[in-house]
Design a protein around this motif. Structure first.
Motif, PDB file in Angstrom:
ATOM      1  N   ASP A 130       0.830  -1.208   0.000  1.00  0.00           N
ATOM      2  CA  ASP A 130       0.000   0.000   0.000  1.00  0.00           C
ATOM      3  C   ASP A 130       0.860   1.251   0.000  1.00  0.00           C
ATOM      4  OD1 ASP A 130      -2.694  -1.208   0.228  1.00  0.00           O
ATOM      5  OD2 ASP A 130      -1.790  -2.070   2.022  1.00  0.00           O
ATOM      6  N   VAL A 131       1.870   1.242   0.867  1.00  0.00           N
ATOM      7  CA  VAL A 131       2.712   2.419   0.983  1.00  0.00           C
ATOM      8  C   VAL A 131       4.181   2.001   1.021  1.00  0.00           C
ATOM      9  CG1 VAL A 131       3.314   4.409   2.409  1.00  0.00           C
ATOM     10  CG2 VAL A 131       0.943   3.637   2.325  1.00  0.00           C
ATOM     11  N   LEU A 132       4.974   2.602   0.161  1.00  0.00           N
ATOM     12  CA  LEU A 132       6.416   2.373   0.212  1.00  0.00           C
ATOM     13  C   LEU A 132       7.069   3.665   0.677  1.00  0.00           C
ATOM     14  CD1 LEU A 132       8.855   0.437  -0.583  1.00  0.00           C
ATOM     15  CD2 LEU A 132       9.018   1.864  -2.598  1.00  0.00           C
ATOM     16  N   LEU A 133       7.770   3.592   1.794  1.00  0.00           N
ATOM     17  CA  LEU A 133       8.482   4.759   2.300  1.00  0.00           C
ATOM     18  C   LEU A 133       9.959   4.575   1.999  1.00  0.00           C
ATOM     19  CD1 LEU A 133       6.812   4.972   5.839  1.00  0.00           C
ATOM     20  CD2 LEU A 133       6.256   6.388   3.850  1.00  0.00           C
ATOM     21  N   THR A 134      10.530   5.441   1.183  1.00  0.00           N
ATOM     22  CA  THR A 134      11.978   5.353   0.957  1.00  0.00           C
ATOM     23  C   THR A 134      12.629   6.380   1.866  1.00  0.00           C
ATOM     24  OG1 THR A 134      11.816   6.847  -0.908  1.00  0.00           O
ATOM     25  CG2 THR A 134      11.846   4.543  -1.431  1.00  0.00           C
ATOM     26  N   VAL A 135      13.488   5.886   2.726  1.00  0.00           N
ATOM     27  CA  VAL A 135      14.148   6.758   3.696  1.00  0.00           C
ATOM     28  C   VAL A 135      15.503   7.182   3.122  1.00  0.00           C
ATOM     29  CG1 VAL A 135      14.959   6.968   6.081  1.00  0.00           C
ATOM     30  CG2 VAL A 135      13.033   5.442   5.545  1.00  0.00           C
ATOM     31  N   SER A 136      15.812   8.452   3.300  1.00  0.00           N
ATOM     32  CA  SER A 136      17.095   8.965   2.823  1.00  0.00           C
ATOM     33  C   SER A 136      17.684   9.914   3.859  1.00  0.00           C
ATOM     34  CB  SER A 136      16.885   9.723   1.513  1.00  0.00           C
ATOM     35  OG  SER A 136      18.070  10.410   1.150  1.00  0.00           O
ATOM     36  N   ASP A 137      18.987  10.061   3.811  1.00  0.00           N
ATOM     37  CA  ASP A 137      19.611  11.109   4.622  1.00  0.00           C
ATOM     38  C   ASP A 137      19.491  12.419   3.834  1.00  0.00           C
ATOM     39  OD1 ASP A 137      21.428  10.585   2.603  1.00  0.00           O
ATOM     40  OD2 ASP A 137      22.888   9.634   3.914  1.00  0.00           O
ATOM     41  N   LYS A 166       8.712   0.933 -10.298  1.00  0.00           N
ATOM     42  CA  LYS A 166       7.739   1.052 -11.388  1.00  0.00           C
ATOM     43  C   LYS A 166       7.946  -0.022 -12.445  1.00  0.00           C
ATOM     44  CE  LYS A 166       6.190   5.720 -10.878  1.00  0.00           C
ATOM     45  NZ  LYS A 166       6.627   7.099 -11.118  1.00  0.00           N
ATOM     46  N   GLU A 167       9.217  -0.496 -12.564  1.00  0.00           N
ATOM     47  CA  GLU A 167       9.505  -1.520 -13.561  1.00  0.00           C
ATOM     48  C   GLU A 167       9.179  -2.928 -13.058  1.00  0.00           C
ATOM     49  OE1 GLU A 167      13.618  -1.025 -14.582  1.00  0.00           O
ATOM     50  OE2 GLU A 167      13.302   1.084 -15.111  1.00  0.00           O
ATOM     51  N   MET A 168       8.943  -3.035 -11.763  1.00  0.00           N
ATOM     52  CA  MET A 168       8.724  -4.370 -11.200  1.00  0.00           C
ATOM     53  C   MET A 168       7.272  -4.785 -11.301  1.00  0.00           C
ATOM     54  SD  MET A 168      10.904  -4.093  -7.770  1.00  0.00           S
ATOM     55  CE  MET A 168      12.674  -3.900  -7.789  1.00  0.00           C
ATOM     56  N   ARG A 169       7.060  -6.070 -11.066  1.00  0.00           N
ATOM     57  CA  ARG A 169       5.695  -6.579 -11.116  1.00  0.00           C
ATOM     58  C   ARG A 169       4.882  -6.143  -9.900  1.00  0.00           C
ATOM     59  NH1 ARG A 169       6.043 -12.838 -11.647  1.00  0.00           N
ATOM     60  NH2 ARG A 169       7.912 -12.409 -10.465  1.00  0.00           N
ATOM     61  N   THR A 170       5.619  -5.844  -8.824  1.00  0.00           N
ATOM     62  CA  THR A 170       4.947  -5.498  -7.585  1.00  0.00           C
ATOM     63  C   THR A 170       4.104  -4.233  -7.759  1.00  0.00           C
ATOM     64  OG1 THR A 170       6.965  -6.248  -6.555  1.00  0.00           O
ATOM     65  CG2 THR A 170       5.367  -5.175  -5.135  1.00  0.00           C
ATOM     66  N   LYS A 171       2.893  -4.278  -7.270  1.00  0.00           N
ATOM     67  CA  LYS A 171       2.067  -3.080  -7.327  1.00  0.00           C
ATOM     68  C   LYS A 171       2.251  -2.303  -6.033  1.00  0.00           C
ATOM     69  CE  LYS A 171      -1.700  -4.778 -10.207  1.00  0.00           C
ATOM     70  NZ  LYS A 171      -1.914  -6.159  -9.711  1.00  0.00           N
ATOM     71  N   VAL A 172       2.589  -1.032  -6.166  1.00  0.00           N
ATOM     72  CA  VAL A 172       2.770  -0.202  -4.992  1.00  0.00           C
ATOM     73  C   VAL A 172       1.784   0.952  -5.073  1.00  0.00           C
ATOM     74  CG1 VAL A 172       4.392   1.205  -3.680  1.00  0.00           C
ATOM     75  CG2 VAL A 172       5.210  -0.813  -4.872  1.00  0.00           C
ATOM     76  N   GLY A 173       0.976   1.095  -4.020  1.00  0.00           N
ATOM     77  CA  GLY A 173      -0.047   2.134  -4.022  1.00  0.00           C
ATOM     78  C   GLY A 173       0.560   3.520  -4.074  1.00  0.00           C
ATOM     79  N   LYS A 174       1.344   3.839  -3.051  1.00  0.00           N
ATOM     80  CA  LYS A 174       1.919   5.183  -2.944  1.00  0.00           C
ATOM     81  C   LYS A 174       3.383   5.081  -2.572  1.00  0.00           C
ATOM     82  CE  LYS A 174      -1.255   8.573  -3.124  1.00  0.00           C
ATOM     83  NZ  LYS A 174      -0.977   9.853  -3.801  1.00  0.00           N
TER      84      LYS A 174
END
Ligand SMILES: Nc1ncnc2c1ncn2[C@@H]1O[C@H](COP(=O)(O)OP(=O)(O)O)[C@@H](O)[C@H]1O
Ligand SMILES: [Mg+2]
Length: 251
Positions: A150-157, A174-182
């Motif tokens: 549902d939600v992917l949080l990418t953490v960065s410094d 976006k290129e993967m098969r996995t569907k990510v909501g946000k």
């Protein structure tokens, strides 16, 4: 409805710290399953839970049973795996924890791996929220095929290099098969406000920042004492950050 939140980013950016506080705050709203998908398994320490057996071990046991033919043909293998995974889970009053342990290895086209994901997805459906503390790579995410994120949080410094890497993760997903909501960016360990250069890079790279989490002066002391991160006092920057994320997600 079970909501799955995955916390990703390179090593040392604060994935485990943020995951543990998200799990802690969400546990006040519903039942939480925390999944430690990092082979170095330190989410349990952050949550103050004992480390049990890992899912990796359960998968290996099952593979061995199948190879040796020790499972009776009348018993469904998926049920055996469900049982093994339940045994590997650490239960507490607020949060249940599952540690993935050793990675799946190069031979990913493996019946046991597929069954493993199915079992975990079935398990996750029993919870209101699942928080996944990812490994630095995207293995775990790329191999998900059944349940969507549902939600992917990418953490960065707060560095240009970090933000650029986060943008790359977004493109890869976006290129993967996995569907990510946000997909949202979390900038962690911000000191005196977000530097204008970073702010500009975020906009230029088309990232959506959900929260800027400030450097937390209370964390070092907890870590020196070996105390769980979820013992951070109210209003400490990391806790505030996790709460801001949850509120912005509308959870
Ligand atoms: N906002 C913050 N303020 C201060 N220290 C932080 C903050 N976020 C993370 N850290 C520290 O940085 C280190 C790496 O964090 P960690 O959550 O283990 O990263 P990861 O899981 O991404 O490898 C830890 O020592 C942690 O205490
Ligand atoms: Mg970690």
């Amino acid at each position: 409805m079970a909501t799955m939140i995955v916390v990703a980013g390179k090593g040392g950016v604060g994935k485990t710290a943020i995951s543990s506080l998200l799990a802690d705050s969400l546990s006040k709203k519903g039942v939480v399953l925390a999944i430690d998908a990092d082979p170095s398994t330190n989410l349990n320490t952050a949550l103050g839970l004992p480390l049990s057996c890992t899912v990796g071990k359960a998968r290996e046991d099952l593979t061995e049973d199948i190879t040796k033919g020790t499972i009776s043909p009348t018993v469904a293998k998926q049920d055996v795996l469900d049982m093994k995974i339940r045994e590997a889970m650490v239960e507490s009053s607020k949060i249940d924890l599952l540690a993935m342990g050793r990675p799946e290895g190069p031979g990913c086209y493996c019946a046991a791996n597929h069954m493993l994901r199915l079992s975990i997805d079935r398990l996750a459906k029993n919870y209101d929220y699942t928080v996944v503390d990812s490994e630095a790579g995207l293995e775990h995410i790329s191999r998900r095929t059944t349940q969507d994120i549902d939600v992917l949080l990418t953490v960065s410094d707060p560095t240009i290099r970090g933000i650029t890497a986060a943008a790359r993760v977004k493109d890869l997903i976006k290129e993967m098969r996995t569907k990510v909501g946000k997909i949202y960016l979390v900038v962690n360990r911000v000191k005196n406000g977000l530097p204008p250069d970073i702010d500009k890079a975020i906009t230029d790279l088309g990232l959506e920042m959900i929260a800027a989490v400030y450097e937390d002066p209370n964390l070092a002391e907890l870590e020196v004492k070996g105390k769980p991160i979820i013992e951070l006092p109210p209003n400490s920057p990391l806790r505030n950050g996790a709460e801001e994320i949850i509120s912005k997600l509308g959870l």
